[in-house]
Design an enzyme around this catalytic site. Structure first.
Site, PDB file in Angstrom:
ATOM      1  N   SER A  44       7.919   7.226 -10.607  1.00  8.32           N
ATOM      2  CA  SER A  44       8.286   5.980 -10.962  1.00  8.32           C
ATOM      3  C   SER A  44       8.997   5.677 -12.201  1.00  8.32           C
ATOM      4  O   SER A  44       8.697   6.769 -13.135  1.00  8.32           O
ATOM      5  CB  SER A  44       6.806   4.940 -11.027  1.00  8.32           C
ATOM      6  OG  SER A  44       7.088   3.856 -11.653  1.00  8.32           O
ATOM      7  N   TYR A  54      -1.647   4.470 -14.421  1.00  5.67           N
ATOM      8  CA  TYR A  54      -0.736   4.925 -13.434  1.00  5.67           C
ATOM      9  C   TYR A  54       0.513   5.339 -14.013  1.00  5.67           C
ATOM     10  O   TYR A  54       1.191   6.517 -13.562  1.00  5.67           O
ATOM     11  CB  TYR A  54      -0.207   3.334 -12.623  1.00  5.67           C
ATOM     12  CG  TYR A  54       0.809   3.683 -11.729  1.00  5.67           C
ATOM     13  CD1 TYR A  54       0.585   4.182 -10.673  1.00  5.67           C
ATOM     14  CD2 TYR A  54       2.113   3.235 -12.331  1.00  5.67           C
ATOM     15  CE1 TYR A  54       1.842   4.149  -9.684  1.00  5.67           C
ATOM     16  CE2 TYR A  54       3.210   3.155 -11.319  1.00  5.67           C
ATOM     17  CZ  TYR A  54       2.970   3.695 -10.052  1.00  5.67           C
ATOM     18  OH  TYR A  54       3.918   3.629  -9.182  1.00  5.67           O
TER      19      TYR A  54
HETATM   20  N1  LIG Z   1       6.778  -0.136  -4.914  1.00  6.43           N
HETATM   21  C1  LIG Z   1       7.349  -0.086  -5.931  1.00  6.43           C
HETATM   22  O1  LIG Z   1       7.692  -0.803  -6.681  1.00  6.43           O
HETATM   23  C2  LIG Z   1       7.106   1.548  -6.305  1.00  6.43           C
HETATM   24  C3  LIG Z   1       8.083   1.759  -7.351  1.00  6.43           C
HETATM   25  C4  LIG Z   1       7.709   3.005  -8.032  1.00  6.43           C
HETATM   26  C5  LIG Z   1       7.128   4.116  -7.509  1.00  6.43           C
HETATM   27  N2  LIG Z   1       6.445   3.599  -6.098  1.00  6.43           N
HETATM   28  C6  LIG Z   1       5.588   4.733  -5.641  1.00  6.43           C
HETATM   29  O2  LIG Z   1       5.869   4.775  -4.227  1.00  6.43           O
HETATM   30  C7  LIG Z   1       4.863   5.311  -3.499  1.00  6.43           C
HETATM   31  C8  LIG Z   1       4.552   4.346  -2.209  1.00  6.43           C
HETATM   32  O3  LIG Z   1       4.441   3.170  -2.725  1.00  6.43           O
HETATM   33  P1  LIG Z   1       4.600   1.895  -1.883  1.00  6.43           P
HETATM   34  O4  LIG Z   1       4.964   0.621  -2.719  1.00  6.43           O
HETATM   35  O5  LIG Z   1       5.438   2.111  -0.506  1.00  6.43           O
HETATM   36  O6  LIG Z   1       3.230   1.356  -1.569  1.00  6.43           O
HETATM   37  P2  LIG Z   1       2.200   1.094  -0.229  1.00  6.43           P
HETATM   38  O7  LIG Z   1       3.377   0.213   0.801  1.00  6.43           O
HETATM   39  O8  LIG Z   1       1.098   0.463  -0.510  1.00  6.43           O
HETATM   40  O9  LIG Z   1       2.047   2.661   0.461  1.00  6.43           O
HETATM   41  C9  LIG Z   1       1.324   3.367  -0.025  1.00  6.43           C
HETATM   42  C10 LIG Z   1       0.900   4.483   1.138  1.00  6.43           C
HETATM   43  O10 LIG Z   1       0.050   5.505   0.525  1.00  6.43           O
HETATM   44  C11 LIG Z   1      -0.926   5.702   1.324  1.00  6.43           C
HETATM   45  N3  LIG Z   1      -2.215   6.152   0.445  1.00  6.43           N
HETATM   46  C12 LIG Z   1      -2.840   5.670  -0.459  1.00  6.43           C
HETATM   47  N4  LIG Z   1      -3.755   6.387  -1.128  1.00  6.43           N
HETATM   48  C13 LIG Z   1      -3.685   7.444  -0.036  1.00  6.43           C
HETATM   49  C14 LIG Z   1      -4.342   8.791  -0.075  1.00  6.43           C
HETATM   50  N5  LIG Z   1      -5.356   8.880  -0.821  1.00  6.43           N
HETATM   51  N6  LIG Z   1      -4.034   9.712   0.870  1.00  6.43           N
HETATM   52  C15 LIG Z   1      -3.204   9.412   1.882  1.00  6.43           C
HETATM   53  N7  LIG Z   1      -2.363   8.415   1.688  1.00  6.43           N
HETATM   54  C16 LIG Z   1      -2.661   7.376   0.779  1.00  6.43           C
HETATM   55  C17 LIG Z   1      -1.227   4.156   1.840  1.00  6.43           C
HETATM   56  O11 LIG Z   1      -2.146   4.223   3.064  1.00  6.43           O
HETATM   57  P3  LIG Z   1      -3.710   3.972   3.165  1.00  6.43           P
HETATM   58  O12 LIG Z   1      -3.731   2.700   2.110  1.00  6.43           O
HETATM   59  O13 LIG Z   1      -4.013   3.783   4.307  1.00  6.43           O
HETATM   60  O14 LIG Z   1      -4.117   5.089   2.590  1.00  6.43           O
HETATM   61  C18 LIG Z   1       0.246   3.983   2.286  1.00  6.43           C
HETATM   62  O15 LIG Z   1       0.730   4.478   3.537  1.00  6.43           O
HETATM   63  C19 LIG Z   1       3.566   5.620  -4.388  1.00  6.43           C
HETATM   64  O16 LIG Z   1       3.392   6.839  -4.968  1.00  6.43           O
HETATM   65  C20 LIG Z   1       4.258   4.476  -5.774  1.00  6.43           C
HETATM   66  O17 LIG Z   1       3.608   4.936  -7.028  1.00  6.43           O
HETATM   67  C21 LIG Z   1       6.342   2.473  -5.762  1.00  6.43           C
END
Ligand SMILES: NC(=O)c1ccc[n+]([C@@H]2O[C@H](COP(=O)([O-])OP(=O)(O)OC[C@H]3O[C@@H](n4cnc5c(N)ncnc54)[C@H](OP(=O)(O)O)[C@@H]3O)[C@@H](O)[C@H]2O)c1
Length: 242
Positions: free
Chosen positions: A140, A153
């Site tokens: 991120s 985070y």
């Molecule tokens: N959205 C943003 O603005 C943004 C920006 C920078 C970086 N990111 C990064 O992108 C990644 C995905 O984020 P997103 O925004 O797409 O979020 P999201 O839609 O909430 O997806 C998160 C995913 O991770 C899974 N997950 C969480 N804990 C887990 C665990 N212990 N084991 C296996 N699966 C797990 C969740 O499923 P379950 O809850 O069912 O486990 C879900 O499939 C993250 O690493 C986040 O830090 C996001």
């Protein structure tokens, strides 16, 4: 052994992970979709792709991370691409130091850092055997700037970026290791981040919030970038210029 490359995308039941799974599938890879809790959503993502398989596992538990990788290899016979996307956070104002107690730190580091580490360790021998093994970690911009949903985070993402460089040095030449550092991306996770979204629309060079597909494009580029390793690629619409 299957002829097609096989990718494991952790945390791919929604958001960025689901888009990465779809992009890799469209590029002709077989994909393993994973989540810890949202089993139905994960199964639906896998069912929507041409050649995909779903495995429930919480990557923060070492035995489950190991089982996840074992099930990939059992199902498809190989593992070529690992996308460490699963992550978690808590939204805590950075000035509220007391709110970021040890339990918050442990919860976030357990998934984002230790989960990423132990999934990679379990996958490493299979990636090396592939002859074209690749890891792409999802960081991120919070990993390199004083930003993000909370200090634990942001620190977890800084750790992922250095882990990327250290693993690239250790696993080369058999396995390349890179990271993507997204800015604000429209996913279920950020649905309530309306204040930050407004600021992004107003002042970043691209004048829009990122989409999961923007990140998936960068992941696919790194999967195909045969001489790139130890790199962190920003996908932030130019937010780092502010
Ligand atoms: N959205 C943003 O603005 C943004 C920006 C920078 C970086 N990111 C990064 O992108 C990644 C995905 O984020 P997103 O925004 O797409 O979020 P999201 O839609 O909430 O997806 C998160 C995913 O991770 C899974 N997950 C969480 N804990 C887990 C665990 N212990 N084991 C296996 N699966 C797990 C969740 O499923 P379950 O809850 O069912 O486990 C879900 O499939 C993250 O690493 C986040 O830090 C996001």
């Amino acid at each position: 052994m299957s002829e097609k490359r096989v990718a494991l995308v952790t945390g791919s039941s929604s958001g960025i992970g689901a888009a990465v799974a779809a992009r890799l599938a469209a590029a002709g890879l077989r994909v393993v979709v994973n989540s810890a809790r949202s089993v139905e959503a994960g199964r639906e993502v896998a069912a929507s792709l041409p050649d995909a398989h779903y495995v429930q596992a919480d990557i923060s538990a070492q035995d489950q991370a190991r089982r996840l990788v074992a099930e990939v290899v059992e199902h498809y016979g190989r593992l070529d691409v690992l996308v460490n996307n699963a992550g978690t956070t808590r939204r805590i104002p950075h000035a509220d130091l007391e709110a970021a107690g040890p339990e918050v730190w442990r919860e976030i580091l357990d998934v984002n850092v230790i989960g990423t580490w132990q999934t990679t360790v379990a996958a490493a021998p299979h990636l090396a055997a592939s002859g074209q093994g690749v890891v792409v970690n999802i960081s991120s911009i919070a990993g390199s700037r004083p930003a993000g949903s909370s200090i634990p985070y942001a620190v977890s993402k800084a750790a992922i970026e250095h882990m990327t460089r250290l693993l690239a040095a250790s696993l080369g030449p058999a396995v390349r290791v890179n990271a993507v550092a997204p800015g604000l991306i429209e996913t279920p996770w950020t649905a309530t981040f309306t204040d930050i979204a407004e600021a992004v629309r107003k002042s970043t060079p691209m004048r829009r919030v990122g989409l999961p597909g923007d990140v998936a494009d960068a992941v696919l580029n790194l999967v195909d970038a045969t001489y790139s390793t130890g790199d962190v690629v920003r996908v932030d619409g130019g937010a780092h210029l502010l």
